[in-house]
Design an enzyme around this catalytic site. Structure first.
Site, PDB file in Angstrom:
ATOM      1  N   HIS A   1      51.152  38.209  28.214  1.00 22.13           N
ATOM      2  CA  HIS A   1      49.571  38.395  28.446  1.00 22.13           C
ATOM      3  C   HIS A   1      48.787  37.400  27.611  1.00 22.13           C
ATOM      4  O   HIS A   1      47.678  37.939  26.939  1.00 22.13           O
ATOM      5  CB  HIS A   1      48.963  39.571  28.457  1.00 22.13           C
ATOM      6  CG  HIS A   1      47.833  39.985  29.267  1.00 22.13           C
ATOM      7  ND1 HIS A   1      46.509  39.846  28.673  1.00 22.13           N
ATOM      8  CD2 HIS A   1      47.464  40.055  30.550  1.00 22.13           C
ATOM      9  CE1 HIS A   1      45.577  39.981  29.538  1.00 22.13           C
ATOM     10  NE2 HIS A   1      46.087  40.114  30.934  1.00 22.13           N
TER      11      HIS A   1
ATOM     12  N   ASP B   1      47.145  45.963  30.452  1.00 23.57           N
ATOM     13  CA  ASP B   1      46.285  45.690  29.205  1.00 23.57           C
ATOM     14  C   ASP B   1      45.815  46.615  28.510  1.00 23.57           C
ATOM     15  O   ASP B   1      45.454  47.816  29.043  1.00 23.57           O
ATOM     16  CB  ASP B   1      45.110  44.939  29.742  1.00 23.57           C
ATOM     17  CG  ASP B   1      45.414  43.487  30.514  1.00 23.57           C
ATOM     18  OD1 ASP B   1      46.330  43.111  30.725  1.00 23.57           O
ATOM     19  OD2 ASP B   1      44.592  42.867  30.850  1.00 23.57           O
TER      20      ASP B   1
ATOM     21  N   HIS C   1      41.484  50.380  28.182  1.00 26.38           N
ATOM     22  CA  HIS C   1      41.066  49.062  28.482  1.00 26.38           C
ATOM     23  C   HIS C   1      39.745  49.058  29.121  1.00 26.38           C
ATOM     24  O   HIS C   1      39.369  50.083  28.979  1.00 26.38           O
ATOM     25  CB  HIS C   1      42.107  48.334  29.591  1.00 26.38           C
ATOM     26  CG  HIS C   1      41.832  46.754  29.742  1.00 26.38           C
ATOM     27  ND1 HIS C   1      41.719  45.878  28.748  1.00 26.38           N
ATOM     28  CD2 HIS C   1      41.765  46.189  30.898  1.00 26.38           C
ATOM     29  CE1 HIS C   1      41.502  44.748  29.296  1.00 26.38           C
ATOM     30  NE2 HIS C   1      41.386  44.949  30.674  1.00 26.38           N
TER      31      HIS C   1
ATOM     32  N   HIS D   1      46.240  48.080  36.484  1.00 24.10           N
ATOM     33  CA  HIS D   1      44.858  48.052  36.713  1.00 24.10           C
ATOM     34  C   HIS D   1      44.168  47.293  37.670  1.00 24.10           C
ATOM     35  O   HIS D   1      44.897  46.460  38.072  1.00 24.10           O
ATOM     36  CB  HIS D   1      44.221  48.151  35.276  1.00 24.10           C
ATOM     37  CG  HIS D   1      44.139  46.912  34.785  1.00 24.10           C
ATOM     38  ND1 HIS D   1      45.604  46.423  34.188  1.00 24.10           N
ATOM     39  CD2 HIS D   1      43.234  46.025  34.054  1.00 24.10           C
ATOM     40  CE1 HIS D   1      45.100  45.085  33.647  1.00 24.10           C
ATOM     41  NE2 HIS D   1      43.831  44.886  33.601  1.00 24.10           N
TER      42      HIS D   1
ATOM     43  N   ASP E   1      43.724  39.687  37.722  1.00 21.82           N
ATOM     44  CA  ASP E   1      44.985  39.002  37.394  1.00 21.82           C
ATOM     45  C   ASP E   1      46.117  39.872  37.488  1.00 21.82           C
ATOM     46  O   ASP E   1      47.030  39.473  36.973  1.00 21.82           O
ATOM     47  CB  ASP E   1      44.672  38.303  36.003  1.00 21.82           C
ATOM     48  CG  ASP E   1      44.191  39.201  34.909  1.00 21.82           C
ATOM     49  OD1 ASP E   1      43.607  40.240  35.306  1.00 21.82           O
ATOM     50  OD2 ASP E   1      44.583  39.198  33.804  1.00 21.82           O
ATOM     51  N   HIS E   2      45.675  41.114  37.735  1.00 20.78           N
ATOM     52  CA  HIS E   2      46.787  41.894  37.818  1.00 20.78           C
ATOM     53  C   HIS E   2      47.217  42.512  39.158  1.00 20.78           C
ATOM     54  O   HIS E   2      48.041  43.369  39.706  1.00 20.78           O
ATOM     55  CB  HIS E   2      46.872  43.187  36.973  1.00 20.78           C
ATOM     56  CG  HIS E   2      46.967  42.880  35.410  1.00 20.78           C
ATOM     57  ND1 HIS E   2      47.898  43.187  34.757  1.00 20.78           N
ATOM     58  CD2 HIS E   2      45.864  42.049  34.682  1.00 20.78           C
ATOM     59  CE1 HIS E   2      47.812  42.825  33.450  1.00 20.78           C
ATOM     60  NE2 HIS E   2      46.365  41.791  33.270  1.00 20.78           N
TER      61      HIS E   2
ATOM     62  N   HIS F   1      41.874  44.820  37.720  1.00 20.96           N
ATOM     63  CA  HIS F   1      41.355  43.549  37.297  1.00 20.96           C
ATOM     64  C   HIS F   1      42.212  42.349  38.206  1.00 20.96           C
ATOM     65  O   HIS F   1      43.496  42.659  38.338  1.00 20.96           O
ATOM     66  CB  HIS F   1      41.563  43.177  35.764  1.00 20.96           C
ATOM     67  CG  HIS F   1      40.529  43.734  35.044  1.00 20.96           C
ATOM     68  ND1 HIS F   1      40.622  43.931  33.808  1.00 20.96           N
ATOM     69  CD2 HIS F   1      39.325  44.038  35.468  1.00 20.96           C
ATOM     70  CE1 HIS F   1      39.409  44.500  33.263  1.00 20.96           C
ATOM     71  NE2 HIS F   1      38.487  44.440  34.314  1.00 20.96           N
TER      72      HIS F   1
END
Lengths: 301, 301
Positions: A268, A210, A140, A60, A64-65, A62
């Site tokens: 995570h 996530d 998510h 996804h 941090d990914h 975000h």
């Protein structure tokens, strides 16, 4: 199969923790799964050859990914890459990467192929003779997919003693491994099961991050060899997990138990907890074969 | 003034080298200059409080100078920042950051103010009572600006012995420091120069990266206290410098010498050279007071 954890912490990179990224070494593929900021440095630290990565799966959008992806692609340009790179991820990823490259007045000299995803159902996104990859639709705060990597069953194992005993010519071996019976010169049929044994059970790996606790995915995960499932929180912060659409360690374990997974790997983690062991303890009350992801850890299975 | 080098290597981040980013501590401002991938981790390693950064100056939109910015901004969101953040950089930077935030379905809860630049002439982009910041138009493969940070002259220094000798009331001190003469009760005028001395010479710092050798900037840099100038290459690779629009160490020194700079700091090294000392040696043949930037190094001046 080998899994290399490049980063397994939630939120933002810190001096000694990295956001999500991992490499799955499966049937001669190096699949990169998620690409948080700093992933290219982690790849270098683990001496993973950039050239061997031909497929990148993003869960996804975000940061941090996936905030490490533009830099990784820019580095591939500098390294003079020529082989195609396939990027699988939510709709919008192409526009983002394309804009960043355009602003730098650069473009790749290799084919950069985006496979944009928007389905809410599991999809086959990659397949060759040995592996297939399906999306696992998750739930998510933004559109998110996990990925299920499955080895295809290999040929049956030839019983050399048996084929020699029946004096079967080598030219039949391939057919026998593929499950065929054999007609001897004597006119006798030898059934395949007398000449072969079952091949090794095909490996499979599911990456689920996530996501809020989503028992709906259990059906798709039935019998999975290894499940990586996010566990951002512990049960004591279940309300936060619901609010932010993340899972607790116990919930991850419930998914693993429901699917009858061979092994569960947690990751995570929120950095609010000092000691990761508490995640494992909580999960093991439900699913004993639980391991902890840690940055730099390598799992062989 | 204090300059903290967070990263000073060209191209891509590696296990032990960081792309361009630095923090200038000047008159109670912490100005962040460029923001390559990994900058937020470098900020944490140097224990620099994110909240103190209110102004970020981006030179150009190559990844090694700004791919750390989306992640840094996302982290500020997670930290619950409320104070405004000002970002100065080439036109396009707003679209890029906005798109990345939008794809993550997030937005800042603090005012994020973009100051997009497109002029080819020096511009005043920031000013308060104590500091002003001008762009330094550079010549690189994409639109690029350096930045010139200048302290404003402070008030004149009061000569306490002199004002006591003339029995001057305290209420006049402020005017005297601002350069005014004083009329005594006796009707006598005391000239300001009898009561004050010159204030400290205002500090100034120029950041010039990335750029081909551009003597045209020397006029704007006249008398600058400290000049950071990129030196991606040595003279032996001058052809590469021209081709990629970068500078050699000797060319950086020629800019410093031409401007009569107080000190030259080299940086943005190509990783092709094993030992940084060769850069300093080459520059010192033209400009003796040359220092080397290194990741983590702090310059006080």
């Amino acid at each position: 199969m080998k899994l290399i954890i490049l980063g397994c912490y939630s939120a933002t990179p810190r001096a000694f923790t990295n956001p999500t990224s991992q490499v799955l070494d499966i049937q001669n593929h190096l699949f990169l799964i998620d690409c948080g900021e700093g992933t290219q440095v982690q790849l270098r630290k683990h001496r993973i050859k950039f050239a061997r990565i031909r497929h990148i799966f993003i869960s996804h959008l975000h940061g941090d990914h996936f905030f490490g992806l533009p830099g990784l692609i820019s580095t591939l340009v500098l390294l003079g890459r020529e082989a195609p790179l396939h990027v699988y991820g939510p709709k919008g990823i192409k526009e983002a990467i394309t804009l960043l490259l355009k602003l730098g007045n650069s473009w790749t000299n290799f084919p950069l192929v985006f496979h944009e995803l928007s389905s809410r159902e599991p999809q086959l996104v990659f397949e060759d003779e040995k592996v297939e990859v399906h999306t696992i639709p998750l739930d998510h705060r933004v559109y998110t997919n996990g990925y299920l990597f499955r080895e295809k069953p290999g040929p049956r194992k030839l019983d050399i003693d048996a084929v020699l005993r029946y004096n079967i010519d080598r030219c039949y071996y391939r057919n026998i491994k593929n499950g065929r019976d054999v007609l001897l010169d004597t006119g006798e049929w030898i059934s395949n099961e007398k000449l072969t044994s079952d091949p090794p059970v095909p490996g499979s790996y599911a990456f689920c991050s996530d996501t809020v606790y989503k028992p709906g995915i259990i059906g798709q995960l039935k019998g999975v060899g290894v499940l990586y499932h996010e566990s951002t929180f512990l049960e004591e912060h279940k309300d936060l997990a619901v609010k932010t659409k993340h899972s607790t360690a116990k919930q991850a374990a419930e998914i693993a138990a429901g699917a009858g997974a061979g092994k569960l790997i947690l990751g995570h983690y929120s950095v609010r907890y000092g000691n990761l062991e508490v995640f494992r303890e909580e999960a093991r009350t439900v699913f004993p074969d639980t391991e902890l992801a840690e940055d730099g850890k390598v799992f062989d299975f």
